[in-house]
Design a protein around this motif. Structure first.
Motif, mmCIF file in Angstrom:
data_model
loop_
_atom_site.group_PDB
_atom_site.id
_atom_site.type_symbol
_atom_site.label_atom_id
_atom_site.label_comp_id
_atom_site.label_asym_id
_atom_site.label_seq_id
_atom_site.Cartn_x
_atom_site.Cartn_y
_atom_site.Cartn_z
ATOM 1 N N GLY A 89 36.752 49.324 23.138
ATOM 2 C CA GLY A 89 37.359 48.713 24.309
ATOM 3 C C GLY A 89 36.785 47.341 24.605
ATOM 4 N N LEU A 90 37.210 46.774 25.734
ATOM 5 C CA LEU A 90 36.861 45.403 26.094
ATOM 6 C C LEU A 90 36.389 45.337 27.544
ATOM 7 N N PHE A 91 35.281 44.641 27.752
ATOM 8 C CA PHE A 91 34.808 44.308 29.099
ATOM 9 C C PHE A 91 34.869 42.787 29.199
ATOM 10 N N LEU A 92 35.740 42.281 30.082
ATOM 11 C CA LEU A 92 35.988 40.842 30.130
ATOM 12 C C LEU A 92 35.765 40.292 31.534
ATOM 13 N N SER A 93 34.906 39.285 31.608
ATOM 14 C CA SER A 93 34.657 38.572 32.852
ATOM 15 C C SER A 93 34.762 37.083 32.559
ATOM 16 N N SER A 94 34.494 36.251 33.542
ATOM 17 C CA SER A 94 34.615 34.808 33.312
ATOM 18 C C SER A 94 33.990 34.021 34.439
ATOM 19 N N GLY A 95 33.535 32.814 34.095
ATOM 20 C CA GLY A 95 33.234 31.832 35.127
ATOM 21 C C GLY A 95 34.541 31.306 35.690
ATOM 22 N N ILE A 96 34.483 30.591 36.800
ATOM 23 C CA ILE A 96 35.693 30.072 37.442
ATOM 24 C C ILE A 96 35.980 28.680 36.885
ATOM 25 N N ILE A 97 37.120 28.528 36.243
ATOM 26 C CA ILE A 97 37.519 27.224 35.703
ATOM 27 C C ILE A 97 38.812 26.759 36.386
ATOM 28 N N ARG A 98 38.870 25.479 36.695
ATOM 29 C CA ARG A 98 39.995 24.864 37.407
ATOM 30 C C ARG A 98 40.156 25.450 38.803
ATOM 31 N N SER A 99 40.543 26.731 38.858
ATOM 32 C CA SER A 99 40.734 27.397 40.139
ATOM 33 C C SER A 99 40.644 28.900 39.929
ATOM 34 N N SER A 100 40.530 29.636 41.027
ATOM 35 C CA SER A 100 40.476 31.094 40.923
ATOM 36 C C SER A 100 41.762 31.649 40.342
ATOM 37 N N ASN A 101 42.909 31.106 40.745
ATOM 38 C CA ASN A 101 44.192 31.601 40.237
ATOM 39 C C ASN A 101 44.353 31.335 38.748
ATOM 40 N N TYR A 102 43.969 30.133 38.309
ATOM 41 C CA TYR A 102 44.097 29.818 36.880
ATOM 42 C C TYR A 102 43.230 30.750 36.037
ATOM 43 N N THR A 103 42.003 30.979 36.482
ATOM 44 C CA THR A 103 41.096 31.862 35.736
ATOM 45 C C THR A 103 41.640 33.288 35.705
ATOM 46 N N MET A 104 42.137 33.757 36.847
ATOM 47 C CA MET A 104 42.684 35.115 36.911
ATOM 48 C C MET A 104 43.905 35.256 36.011
ATOM 49 N N GLU A 105 44.720 34.216 35.924
ATOM 50 C CA GLU A 105 45.890 34.236 35.032
ATOM 51 C C GLU A 105 45.463 34.433 33.584
ATOM 52 N N GLN A 106 44.378 33.756 33.177
ATOM 53 C CA GLN A 106 43.900 33.882 31.804
ATOM 54 C C GLN A 106 43.376 35.288 31.519
ATOM 55 N N LEU A 107 42.634 35.848 32.466
ATOM 56 C CA LEU A 107 42.116 37.209 32.287
ATOM 57 C C LEU A 107 43.254 38.218 32.180
ATOM 58 N N VAL A 108 44.243 38.079 33.051
ATOM 59 C CA VAL A 108 45.389 38.996 33.024
ATOM 60 C C VAL A 108 46.161 38.846 31.729
ATOM 61 N N GLU A 109 46.293 37.621 31.231
ATOM 62 C CA GLU A 109 47.047 37.398 29.989
ATOM 63 C C GLU A 109 46.400 38.107 28.809
ATOM 64 N N VAL A 110 45.072 38.152 28.775
ATOM 65 C CA VAL A 110 44.391 38.877 27.705
ATOM 66 C C VAL A 110 44.781 40.349 27.744
ATOM 67 N N ALA A 111 44.671 40.955 28.929
ATOM 68 C CA ALA A 111 44.986 42.381 29.055
ATOM 69 C C ALA A 111 46.467 42.646 28.795
ATOM 70 N N ARG A 112 47.331 41.770 29.319
ATOM 71 C CA ARG A 112 48.778 41.953 29.113
ATOM 72 C C ARG A 112 49.141 41.897 27.638
ATOM 73 N N SER A 113 48.598 40.908 26.938
ATOM 74 C CA SER A 113 48.917 40.753 25.521
ATOM 75 C C SER A 113 48.429 41.940 24.706
ATOM 76 N N LEU A 114 47.215 42.418 25.002
ATOM 77 C CA LEU A 114 46.698 43.585 24.290
ATOM 78 C C LEU A 114 47.592 44.804 24.510
ATOM 79 N N ARG A 115 47.993 45.035 25.741
ATOM 80 C CA ARG A 115 48.790 46.220 26.058
ATOM 81 C C ARG A 115 50.229 46.093 25.565
ATOM 82 N N GLU A 116 50.872 44.983 25.877
ATOM 83 C CA GLU A 116 52.310 44.862 25.622
ATOM 84 C C GLU A 116 52.637 44.325 24.232
#
Length: 414
Positions: A109-136
């Motif tokens: 499995g994967l444990f994924l965190s991140s520093g905040i880059i550009r903005s909180s929304n931009y960073t959250m979008e990137q984290l969600v995209e990783v999980a979405r791509s893996l699942r879908e």
């Protein structure tokens, strides 16, 4: 930022993720690809090691998306003003790395965190995209734990819950003054507001699953958080009370404790030395007392000294028993479960076996000895058919009789 290859990025971002302790994988739903569909598994033997509720080891790829950050939290090695080497993965790089590691049987499995880059929304979008791509895109069925960002749009956080097994929002520090002093860009009300929203979303997801079998799973492993221990002036009593509040208000699955570790180019407001690692261990033991042994927060705190700190030389359960001896000795053959759980040296499994077996037999001291690691620790606090501690429970030197001193051994001693 200099161009780095994947191996160099992995070395930097895996090392940067080691300060986050909240990566256990308990509570997830069971998924596997043994029927030929999909990739990965959230169960079975699998780098970060976590353990499922039944004791199985699950290996997780534990990394940051990036260690760059626009925040300047004093205690964080990845803060904006820190002089560390920076790196950043793209979302697809993390996806491909996860799949490649899984196919080599390195991880489950994967444990994924991140520093905040550009903005909180931009960073959250990137984290969600990783999980979405893996699942879908890849039908990945392994375990995914995402760190969410309190300031991000609630819809993005909801998307994280749809793809991840567990989500977590770090409360960071146990007191609001400590957070204001060491992480002025973060807000305790915002963090707790995000936890409250996540709790509501998890409960809505459970209700939907009860009504409609086709409803998607939403963070089946629940949410967790982490507190840093020793970076501010908070006592163990403060930390225990804060953890209890978080469990009660937000239905957290776990509160993790991470002993503060001095970092390069540290801020002048931080302590020069790390707290004893044993302090972190005692806090986990106190956490267990509240979650599994029926202790109330005030009872755990009462085991601390005048300064609010739990003793380091003995565990909090023994400290409480020595301080409140009027509750002992406990009759093993008659006492209820709540009383037995308060006996030092008796764990939940031992107590359950006593309750089950004593319907058919009367327990002797030897019988109890077979259920515990150290009968010396248990003996002053119990009564059996052939044993009474008489005045032993009230002896002034009881602590020295039941506490075995430990000694650090040399690995290569002659």
């Amino acid at each position: 930022m200099a161009q780095l290859d994947t191996r160099e990025k992995l070395a930097i971002l895996a090392d940067a993720a080691k300060y986050d302790a909240s990566c256990a994988s308990s509570g997830t739903s069971k998924r596997d690809s043994r029927n030929g569909k999909g990739v990965g598994s959230s169960e079975g033997m699998g780098i970060c090691h976590a353990y499922a509720p039944d004791g199985r080891c699950i290996s997780l790829l534990k990394i940051l998306l990036t260690n760059s950050c626009i925040f300047d939290c004093h205690y964080c090695i990845n803060r904006k003003s820190s002089n560390v080497r920076r790196a950043r993965f793209t979302a697809q790089e993390v996806v491909q790395l996860t799949l490649a590691f899984y196919k080599r049987n390195y991880i489950e499995g994967l444990f994924l965190s991140s520093g905040i880059i550009r903005s909180s929304n931009y960073t959250m979008e990137q984290l969600v995209e990783v999980a979405r791509s893996l699942r879908e895109d890849h039908d990945f069925r392994g375990y995914i734990h995402l760190k969410t960002i309190p300031d991000a749009d609630p819809e993005l956080v909801r998307q994280a819950g749809l793809h991840a097994d567990r989500v977590s929002i770090n409360v960071e520090l146990p007191t609001e003054p400590g957070l204001q002093r060491l992480a002025p860009e973060k807000s305790a009300p915002r963090i707790e507001g995000a936890m409250r929203d996540m709790k509501g979303a998890i409960e809505d997801g459970k209700d939907a699953r009860k009504k409609y079998k086709s409803a998607p799973l939403f963070a089946p492993g629940g949410q967790s958080t982490q507190m840093i221990v020793g970076a501010d002036a908070a006592t163990d009593g403060d930390i225990v009370r804060k953890a209890s509040t978080l469990y009660d208000r937000f239905s957290l699955r776990r509160v993790y404790y991470s002993a503060f570790s001095p970092i390069p180019d540290a801020s002048a407001v931080l302590p020069l030395q790390r707290p004893p690692l044993l302090r972190e261990h005692r806090l986990y033991q106190s956490d267990w007392l509240m979650r599994f042994y029926g202790f109330k927060p005030a009872e755990v705190v009462s085991a601390a000294d005048e300064s609010g700190m739990l003793p380091l030389d003995i565990d909090p359960k023994l400290a409480w028993a020595l301080k409140f001896r009027e509750h002992f000795p406990v009759d093993v053959n008659r006492a209820g479960r709540e009383q037995l759980l308060r006996v030092p040296g008796l764990g939940t499994k031992a107590v359950d076996r006593i309750l089950k077996s004593r319907r058919f037999r009367t327990f002797t001291l030897d019988d109890v000895a077979r259920l515990t690691v150290s009968i010396t620790k248990v003996r002053p606090f119990i009564v059996t058919s052939d044993w009474r501690p008489t005045l032993l429970t009230d002896r002034a030197d009881l602590k020295s009789l039941v506490h075995r001193k430990t000694e650090q051994l040399e690995l290569f001693a002659a």
